[in-house]
Design a protein around this motif. Sequence first.
Motif, mmCIF file in Angstrom:
data_model
loop_
_atom_site.group_PDB
_atom_site.id
_atom_site.type_symbol
_atom_site.label_atom_id
_atom_site.label_comp_id
_atom_site.label_asym_id
_atom_site.label_seq_id
_atom_site.Cartn_x
_atom_site.Cartn_y
_atom_site.Cartn_z
ATOM 1 N N GLY A 67 0.830 -1.195 0.000
ATOM 2 C CA GLY A 67 0.000 0.000 0.000
ATOM 3 C C GLY A 67 0.862 1.241 0.000
ATOM 4 N N GLU A 68 0.463 2.243 0.771
ATOM 5 C CA GLU A 68 1.225 3.488 0.813
ATOM 6 C C GLU A 68 2.628 3.287 1.366
ATOM 7 O OE1 GLU A 68 -0.941 6.428 2.908
ATOM 8 O OE2 GLU A 68 -2.654 6.426 1.530
ATOM 9 N N ASP A 69 2.769 2.365 2.302
ATOM 10 C CA ASP A 69 4.057 2.060 2.928
ATOM 11 C C ASP A 69 4.494 0.678 2.481
ATOM 12 O OD1 ASP A 69 5.999 1.097 4.897
ATOM 13 O OD2 ASP A 69 5.529 2.938 5.993
ATOM 14 N N LYS A 70 5.792 0.501 2.228
ATOM 15 C CA LYS A 70 6.279 -0.804 1.775
ATOM 16 C C LYS A 70 6.214 -1.870 2.859
ATOM 17 C CE LYS A 70 9.202 0.625 -2.076
ATOM 18 N NZ LYS A 70 10.544 0.539 -2.718
ATOM 19 N N ASP A 71 5.970 -1.454 4.108
ATOM 20 C CA ASP A 71 5.751 -2.424 5.172
ATOM 21 C C ASP A 71 4.295 -2.908 5.198
ATOM 22 O OD1 ASP A 71 8.316 -2.635 6.356
ATOM 23 O OD2 ASP A 71 8.065 -0.678 7.281
ATOM 24 N N GLU A 72 3.465 -2.265 4.404
ATOM 25 C CA GLU A 72 2.051 -2.645 4.342
ATOM 26 C C GLU A 72 1.838 -3.584 3.146
ATOM 27 O OE1 GLU A 72 -2.402 -0.642 3.769
ATOM 28 O OE2 GLU A 72 -0.586 0.555 3.443
ATOM 29 N N ILE A 73 2.095 -4.862 3.372
ATOM 30 C CA ILE A 73 1.941 -5.851 2.298
ATOM 31 C C ILE A 73 0.475 -6.252 2.213
ATOM 32 C CG2 ILE A 73 2.592 -8.130 1.452
ATOM 33 C CD1 ILE A 73 4.833 -6.073 1.328
ATOM 34 N N LEU A 74 -0.141 -5.968 1.070
ATOM 35 C CA LEU A 74 -1.562 -6.233 0.888
ATOM 36 C C LEU A 74 -1.831 -7.647 0.386
ATOM 37 C CD1 LEU A 74 -2.548 -2.868 -0.829
ATOM 38 C CD2 LEU A 74 -2.634 -3.459 1.600
ATOM 39 N N GLY A 75 -0.878 -8.228 -0.284
ATOM 40 C CA GLY A 75 -1.065 -9.566 -0.823
ATOM 41 C C GLY A 75 0.007 -9.881 -1.846
ATOM 42 N N ILE A 76 -0.154 -11.027 -2.508
ATOM 43 C CA ILE A 76 0.794 -11.499 -3.527
ATOM 44 C C ILE A 76 0.096 -11.530 -4.878
ATOM 45 C CG2 ILE A 76 2.316 -13.366 -4.250
ATOM 46 C CD1 ILE A 76 3.150 -12.041 -1.620
ATOM 47 N N PRO A 108 -12.516 -3.263 -16.866
ATOM 48 C CA PRO A 108 -11.243 -3.147 -16.150
ATOM 49 C C PRO A 108 -11.291 -3.837 -14.795
ATOM 50 C CG PRO A 108 -12.451 -1.069 -16.114
ATOM 51 C CD PRO A 108 -13.182 -1.969 -17.053
ATOM 52 N N ILE A 109 -10.211 -4.481 -14.439
ATOM 53 C CA ILE A 109 -10.107 -5.207 -13.181
ATOM 54 C C ILE A 109 -9.052 -4.528 -12.326
ATOM 55 C CG2 ILE A 109 -9.514 -7.396 -12.102
ATOM 56 C CD1 ILE A 109 -10.557 -8.811 -14.556
ATOM 57 N N GLY A 110 -9.393 -4.235 -11.080
ATOM 58 C CA GLY A 110 -8.455 -3.608 -10.167
ATOM 59 C C GLY A 110 -7.458 -4.611 -9.631
ATOM 60 N N ILE A 111 -6.274 -4.098 -9.245
ATOM 61 C CA ILE A 111 -5.209 -4.972 -8.759
ATOM 62 C C ILE A 111 -5.618 -5.689 -7.483
ATOM 63 C CG2 ILE A 111 -4.099 -3.159 -7.414
ATOM 64 C CD1 ILE A 111 -2.325 -5.928 -9.400
ATOM 65 N N HIS A 112 -6.451 -5.040 -6.661
ATOM 66 C CA HIS A 112 -6.852 -5.644 -5.383
ATOM 67 C C HIS A 112 -7.630 -6.939 -5.598
ATOM 68 C CE1 HIS A 112 -5.643 -2.298 -2.701
ATOM 69 N NE2 HIS A 112 -5.871 -1.550 -3.782
ATOM 70 N N GLU A 113 -8.358 -7.020 -6.697
ATOM 71 C CA GLU A 113 -9.152 -8.220 -6.975
ATOM 72 C C GLU A 113 -8.286 -9.419 -7.354
ATOM 73 O OE1 GLU A 113 -12.553 -7.422 -9.591
ATOM 74 O OE2 GLU A 113 -12.038 -5.299 -9.409
ATOM 75 N N LEU A 114 -7.045 -9.156 -7.725
ATOM 76 C CA LEU A 114 -6.164 -10.237 -8.190
ATOM 77 C C LEU A 114 -5.246 -10.768 -7.094
ATOM 78 C CD1 LEU A 114 -5.051 -8.666 -11.603
ATOM 79 C CD2 LEU A 114 -6.923 -10.273 -11.186
ATOM 80 N N LEU A 115 -5.196 -10.083 -5.955
ATOM 81 C CA LEU A 115 -4.223 -10.442 -4.930
ATOM 82 C C LEU A 115 -4.594 -11.729 -4.199
ATOM 83 C CD1 LEU A 115 -3.391 -6.976 -3.311
ATOM 84 C CD2 LEU A 115 -2.246 -8.159 -5.196
ATOM 85 N N ARG A 116 -3.583 -12.502 -3.908
ATOM 86 C CA ARG A 116 -3.732 -13.681 -3.062
ATOM 87 C C ARG A 116 -3.159 -13.358 -1.682
ATOM 88 N NH1 ARG A 116 -3.101 -19.120 -6.720
ATOM 89 N NH2 ARG A 116 -3.931 -18.248 -8.673
#
Length: 294
Positions: free
Chosen positions: A112-121, A139-147
């Motif tokens: 996310g905004e900070d590199k310590d904030e890992i949202l997913g893979i 269009p598909i957002g990146i959040h929908e693709l995260l594992r």
Amino acid sequence: MSEDDSSTYPSDASDKPHEKRRSWLDRISSALSGEPTTREDLVELLRDAQADGLIAADTLAMMEGAIGVSDLSVGDVMIPRSQMVVLPADEPLPGLMKQVVESGHSRFPVHGEDKDEILGILLAKDMLRAVVAGDDEGPIGIHELLRPAVLIPESKRLDVLLREFRLSRNHMAIVIDEYGGVAGLLTIEDVLEQIVGEIDDEHDDAEDPNALIAAQADGQYVVDALTPIDDFNERFGADFDDDEYDTIGGLVIAAIGHLPEAGEELTLGRFVFRVSSADARRVHAFHVGILGDA
């Protein structure tokens, strides 16, 4: 026999000395049998087997690597934060695609905004499917693709992590330091390389043969142990056989008869090989001198 008399003959009195004697006999027999009782004994037994020709040098290296994995922690082998390829979640999909293609990796931590904030893979294959289906589904957002991201401490043992990777079918874990920040990452390939050695894939740059053999000012050469025998032969006009071994390291280790330590020497034909860099698992490089050269 009275009740008082029977109390002087406990039912297990005769068994205890016998059990004690058997225990000592078992321990003495084990000591005399030559069977390994410690990890060091086991490694020595495997090295003897390799010296006797029962197992190949490469097999010995893998066995020692498998044994040594239990002594390593995640922090010993992780990819540090400074070398991680991470993707920002707010980057448009075309920009993310460019970074994915340039890196050649297949899995990416997304922050996310900070590199310590890992949202997913993010998996490259998931992004590819999204791009292909984009025209039909919008269009598909990146959040929908995260594992989900797996978070592990630096102190976690490698053998435990490998077992968890196998059970969960995850291939990547994010390493967290004691303060909760991102310290690095580790993949299942990184763990396996501790056992079998370097694993190259189609995205790894091919080794330049000239980079594997470096001339020194004293007329000797530093030769990477992974130098193909064909390349060594071509560079020095040698005729070493590559039917059984592919690399110069495999050839020399087999001739020595055990996994050598730094400083050990061997002469093969007109070449003197001295191990210049090695660890408990494999030889990394040799200093090579050529007999008869001025």
